[in-house]
Scaffold this active site. Sequence first.
Site, PDB file in Angstrom:
ATOM      1  N   ASP A 167     -23.782  33.994  72.752  1.00  0.00           N
ATOM      2  CA  ASP A 167     -23.196  32.497  73.439  1.00  0.00           C
ATOM      3  C   ASP A 167     -22.314  31.439  73.423  1.00  0.00           C
ATOM      4  O   ASP A 167     -22.017  31.994  72.201  1.00  0.00           O
ATOM      5  CB  ASP A 167     -25.128  32.149  73.476  1.00  0.00           C
ATOM      6  CG  ASP A 167     -25.237  31.365  75.109  1.00  0.00           C
ATOM      7  OD1 ASP A 167     -24.610  31.843  75.813  1.00  0.00           O
ATOM      8  OD2 ASP A 167     -26.917  31.975  75.029  1.00  0.00           O
ATOM      9  N   ASP A 224     -27.978  32.391  83.918  1.00  0.00           N
ATOM     10  CA  ASP A 224     -29.054  33.220  83.591  1.00  0.00           C
ATOM     11  C   ASP A 224     -30.127  33.410  85.031  1.00  0.00           C
ATOM     12  O   ASP A 224     -30.021  32.564  85.100  1.00  0.00           O
ATOM     13  CB  ASP A 224     -30.294  31.771  82.726  1.00  0.00           C
ATOM     14  CG  ASP A 224     -29.400  32.207  81.289  1.00  0.00           C
ATOM     15  OD1 ASP A 224     -28.007  32.428  80.731  1.00  0.00           O
ATOM     16  OD2 ASP A 224     -29.934  31.497  80.687  1.00  0.00           O
TER      17      ASP A 224
END
Length: 425
Positions: A167, A224
Amino acid sequence: MSIARCHLLLLLLSTWDCVGIHVVNGLENGLARTPPMGWMPFERFRCVTDCVRFPKDCISERLIRRTANLLVSEGYAAAGYRYLIIDDCWMEASRDMATHELLPSEDRFPSGMRNLGNYIHSKGLLFGIYHDLGERTCMFQGPGAARHFNLDARTFANWGVDYVKMDGCFASESELDQGYPEFGRALNHTGRPMVYSCSWPYYKARPDFKLIAQHCNLWRFAQDIQDSMASVTNIMMQYSKKQTELAAHAGPGRWNDPDMLVLGNYHLSYDASRLQLAIWSVIAAPLIMTNDLESVRPEIKNLLLNRDIIGINQDPLGQPGHKVLTSHNIQVWIRPVTPVSNFGKKSFAIAFLNLGGFAECPLCPQVYKVQLYRLGLNSRRGYNVMDLFNRSHNFGLYKPKDSFSTRINPEGVTFYKFSVLPPKG
Ligand SMILES: *[C@@H]1O[C@H](CO)[C@@H](O)[C@H](O)[C@H]1NC(C)=O
């Protein structure tokens, strides 16, 4: 041929050859020759750390072992879902004081990651783990990789990790641009092949996909995913807006990642579940489920295990598809696939979407009819047509001038394979 010219040709719907453009110098670690398939907890299980109150849902070795068992016993592993990937929230808040190594939560992963990796491997599965390039992980839960790239890469290799989801929270744009390639080199130097999943483009205003494809096996290009049709269609729209560029940089070893499959949770209808699966297959997306495998309804499980659709997703040509047509609330998405005729004509997987909201009747099934050559299908010998959701439903032979009609449920999809004929004789 330039990308712009290719786009024009697509608009004229006169050829598909242009989608054969591929960047040749991608990351070559031998992995992800087809889009990775597996499971990741994040959308469903978030960052639950209280195993006393939520023993079945907390991010723990218990959840991972339970999922490993179910991936195998329910037939998902045999269908290809082999990467079992732990997302954020597995770490202790600080590194080991003496060695600076990352530490898994002692309460929730008491056997340690190496043992958990061994267990995952003993089931014939592959072991994935989450990390972050910056100072902290996205959920603030553990330390990021900053200043410890080589150590963390070695730690993962020691644990038997096969896949790293990296990430990009708490890293500046320049740290991202230097950090992703640098961590990739650190992974490479361990000598252990690990799929490298990057969130790099998501954090950039203007991502350089050519550069990203040189360093990552897959990359997240949108936010997301959530458990809703709106989120699925929003990510699809983000793909289609940049599809010429996104598709040009993907291929064996490097894939666009629109995030997890949310099938098997609370909010996607049966038709919307079909739709997500079809489009994720057309765009050659990783098929990473996020659900509780113990409670996936049988009809959704059958979708997830549909070998014909998985076959489209994993097609060896490795060419991602595009949205080629929008007509009111109807969209047509096409992916070139095998078999290829001896004249070089490709077969196609074609998804017809009804996004609902049509003025006359917003939530009715709708008929859509099109002559195949208008979609770029120009093999004069024609195509054998099969319903990918129901292989016993064979439509027979269609020539390019023939009209194909399909009746599409609201917020749903029909999905067919148009196969070129095998060589004569
Ligand atoms: C490291 O990179 C080299 C050069 O691209 C490649 O041949 C090799 O397979 C990579 N090794 C690993 C473990 O990723």
